[in-house]
Design a protein around this motif. Structure first.
Motif, mmCIF file in Angstrom:
data_model
loop_
_atom_site.group_PDB
_atom_site.id
_atom_site.type_symbol
_atom_site.label_atom_id
_atom_site.label_comp_id
_atom_site.label_asym_id
_atom_site.label_seq_id
_atom_site.Cartn_x
_atom_site.Cartn_y
_atom_site.Cartn_z
ATOM 1 N N ARG A 30 0.842 -1.188 0.000
ATOM 2 C CA ARG A 30 0.000 0.000 0.000
ATOM 3 C C ARG A 30 0.884 1.247 0.000
ATOM 4 O O ARG A 30 2.087 1.164 0.271
ATOM 5 N N ARG A 31 0.280 2.366 -0.317
ATOM 6 C CA ARG A 31 1.014 3.632 -0.321
ATOM 7 C C ARG A 31 1.537 3.920 1.080
ATOM 8 O O ARG A 31 0.765 3.994 2.041
ATOM 9 N N PRO A 32 2.856 4.089 1.249
ATOM 10 C CA PRO A 32 3.407 4.339 2.586
ATOM 11 C C PRO A 32 3.033 5.727 3.086
ATOM 12 O O PRO A 32 2.791 6.646 2.307
ATOM 13 N N LYS A 33 3.022 5.862 4.408
ATOM 14 C CA LYS A 33 2.679 7.149 5.007
ATOM 15 C C LYS A 33 3.902 8.033 5.225
ATOM 16 O O LYS A 33 3.793 9.250 5.291
ATOM 17 N N ASP A 34 5.072 7.408 5.380
ATOM 18 C CA ASP A 34 6.266 8.209 5.652
ATOM 19 C C ASP A 34 6.869 8.748 4.358
ATOM 20 O O ASP A 34 6.825 8.102 3.297
ATOM 21 N N LEU A 35 7.434 9.940 4.449
ATOM 22 C CA LEU A 35 7.925 10.661 3.280
ATOM 23 C C LEU A 35 9.061 9.931 2.579
ATOM 24 O O LEU A 35 9.104 9.868 1.352
ATOM 25 N N ALA A 36 9.996 9.363 3.344
ATOM 26 C CA ALA A 36 11.169 8.732 2.730
ATOM 27 C C ALA A 36 10.771 7.590 1.805
ATOM 28 O O ALA A 36 11.299 7.457 0.691
ATOM 29 N N ARG A 37 9.832 6.743 2.241
ATOM 30 C CA ARG A 37 9.416 5.620 1.382
ATOM 31 C C ARG A 37 8.538 6.097 0.225
ATOM 32 O O ARG A 37 8.532 5.487 -0.846
ATOM 33 N N GLN A 38 7.794 7.167 0.417
ATOM 34 C CA GLN A 38 7.055 7.747 -0.708
ATOM 35 C C GLN A 38 8.023 8.212 -1.789
ATOM 36 O O GLN A 38 7.815 7.968 -2.987
ATOM 37 N N GLN A 39 9.086 8.878 -1.361
ATOM 38 C CA GLN A 39 10.074 9.366 -2.326
ATOM 39 C C GLN A 39 10.811 8.211 -3.011
ATOM 40 O O GLN A 39 11.106 8.276 -4.208
ATOM 41 N N ALA A 40 11.084 7.155 -2.268
ATOM 42 C CA ALA A 40 11.726 5.979 -2.861
ATOM 43 C C ALA A 40 10.811 5.346 -3.907
ATOM 44 O O ALA A 40 11.258 4.975 -5.008
ATOM 45 N N ALA A 41 9.527 5.227 -3.568
ATOM 46 C CA ALA A 41 8.571 4.660 -4.526
ATOM 47 C C ALA A 41 8.455 5.543 -5.767
ATOM 48 O O ALA A 41 8.373 5.046 -6.901
ATOM 49 N N ALA A 42 8.465 6.858 -5.560
ATOM 50 C CA ALA A 42 8.398 7.776 -6.703
ATOM 51 C C ALA A 42 9.628 7.632 -7.590
ATOM 52 O O ALA A 42 9.530 7.666 -8.820
ATOM 53 N N SER A 43 10.792 7.450 -6.972
ATOM 54 C CA SER A 43 12.029 7.320 -7.740
ATOM 55 C C SER A 43 11.995 6.102 -8.649
ATOM 56 O O SER A 43 12.385 6.163 -9.823
ATOM 57 N N VAL A 44 11.527 4.975 -8.118
ATOM 58 C CA VAL A 44 11.407 3.754 -8.922
ATOM 59 C C VAL A 44 10.271 3.879 -9.931
ATOM 60 O O VAL A 44 10.402 3.554 -11.111
#
Length: 378
Positions: A75-89
């Motif tokens: 699911r979409r993570p709530k923390d910013l760091a993992r959101q940014q990692a997912a966006a990068s990939v």
């Protein structure tokens, strides 16, 4: 206009911005749905292959959602760091998918990543316009997204519906098409019997009493009908009509058929970048104004001078957006400040002439120039 009449605003549009949401491109578990991407590209290519085609800019969500499955996230993570990692990939996967899909029609795509706040700054605004305009002139389809890999407030608070409205304004579009998983705006919950689709909206009065829902069930996006109606308000206020419909009806929407909801323009076209300052920037601080300064800024369209500032809040540097507050604390305007927060206290209440004599010519300037200031209430 009859529901059976083709929409002339669509048929005569020479430059169109199309926005598609995450839920229309991905599976609920995350990851791109190639068939959905291809179906959208098919609809866009059909219009682009006409004898006298318009230019199309695509604002596409889906980077974070596309990166979930490859990173093993359910699911979409709530923390910013993992959101940014997912966006990068996910951003690379998203653009690669569009590149392959448009290649079926011999068309190129160009990736454009924007940070909304930066575009309120004069030089960045001009550069963004030139890049998008040149891509279109060279026959490419710009694929626009927020730069989610480095953005902070944009991920947490922003949405691509608003970005699409601002991009439509930036590129001087004639039409904005918002594609979702719902086939228009309804006068209530569309899942309940008795609700009806609203075919046209001429102004705020047509939305009185309408229940507007939030994000959809898929859970991969950040928007919902609230953000789409707000995007429509921004775009139509800038003279750009909006069609809101489901992604599966994209071809009908672009052909001018009466699908979804048509929001008529309510304002006049403007090339003013201050729309970005009003709707896309995050203030870094605030300046308190006396009554005379409020009148000068709000009613007189004047620059803000040090003499009218009574207080400073926040930590900001020259060039940052700040809110301007009346004596009652209400926000009356927003602007790009010419001084650092630490410089301002010794300037407050003083004339620019006195400051120039004491501190030098560099201080004989406005705190905020009127060209970098937008009034937020009349």
């Amino acid at each position: 206009m009859s529901e059976q009449t083709l929409r002339q605003d669509v048929l005569t549009a020479r430059r169109i911005v199309v926005k598609v949401g995450s839920s229309s491109l991905t599976t609920a578990a995350g990851g791109l749905d190639a068939d959905r991407v291809d179906a959208l590209v098919d609809a866009l290519a059909r219009r682009l292959d006409e004898a006298d085609p318009p230019e199309i800019v695509l604002v596409s969500s889906g980077a974070i959602a596309a990166g979930l499955a490859p990173l093993g996230l359910d699911r979409r993570p709530k923390d910013l760091a993992r959101q940014q990692a997912a966006a990068s990939v996910g951003q690379g996967l998203l653009v690669a998918r569009y590149t392959a899909s448009f290649a079926r029609y011999g068309r190129r795509v160009g990736q454009v990543l924007l940070t909304a706040e930066d575009a309120s700054r004069r030089a960045h605004y001009r550069n963004a316009y030139r890049t998008l305009d040149q891509l279109l002139a060279m026959g490419a389809v710009p694929v626009v997204n927020e730069n989610d890999t480095v953005a902070t407030a944009e991920i947490k608070f922003g949405d691509n519906d608003r970005l699409a409205a601002l991009v439509a304004h930036l590129v001087r579009a004639d039409l904005l098409v918002l594609l979702s998983d719902v086939d228009g705006l309804y006068d209530g919950d569309p899942s309940k019997p008795g609700t009806q689709r609203i075919a046209e909206v001429s102004g705020p009065q047509d939305l009185a009493g309408v229940e507007i829902g939030s994000a959809g069930k898929a859970g991969v996006g950040t928007g919902g009908m609230v953000t789409k109606v707000e995007a429509a308000r921004i775009a139509t206020g800038a003279g750009i009509p909006v069609v809101l419909t489901a992604a599966r009806h994209a071809a009908d929407a672009l052909a001018g058929r009466p699908t979804g909801t048509l929001f008529h323009r309510t304002g006049s076209r403007s090339a003013d970048r201050l729309l970005w300052l009003a709707h896309a920037s995050t203030p870094r601080g605030a300046l308190h104004l006396d009554e005379g300064a409020v009148r000068a800024v709000v009613e007189g369209g004047k620059s803000l001078l040090p003499a009218g500032v009574t207080g400073v809040d926040g930590e900001f540097v020259a060039g940052d957006p700040v809110d301007l507050l009346a004596e009652n604390g209400h926000i009356v305007a927003r602007g790009l400040v010419n001084f650092d927060a630490r410089e301002l206290p010794r300037l407050l209440g003083r004339s620019t002439r006195d400051l120039a004599q004491e501190l030098g010519a560099a201080y004989e300037r406005e705190v905020i120039h009127r060209d970098d200031l937008v009034v937020l209430r009349g």
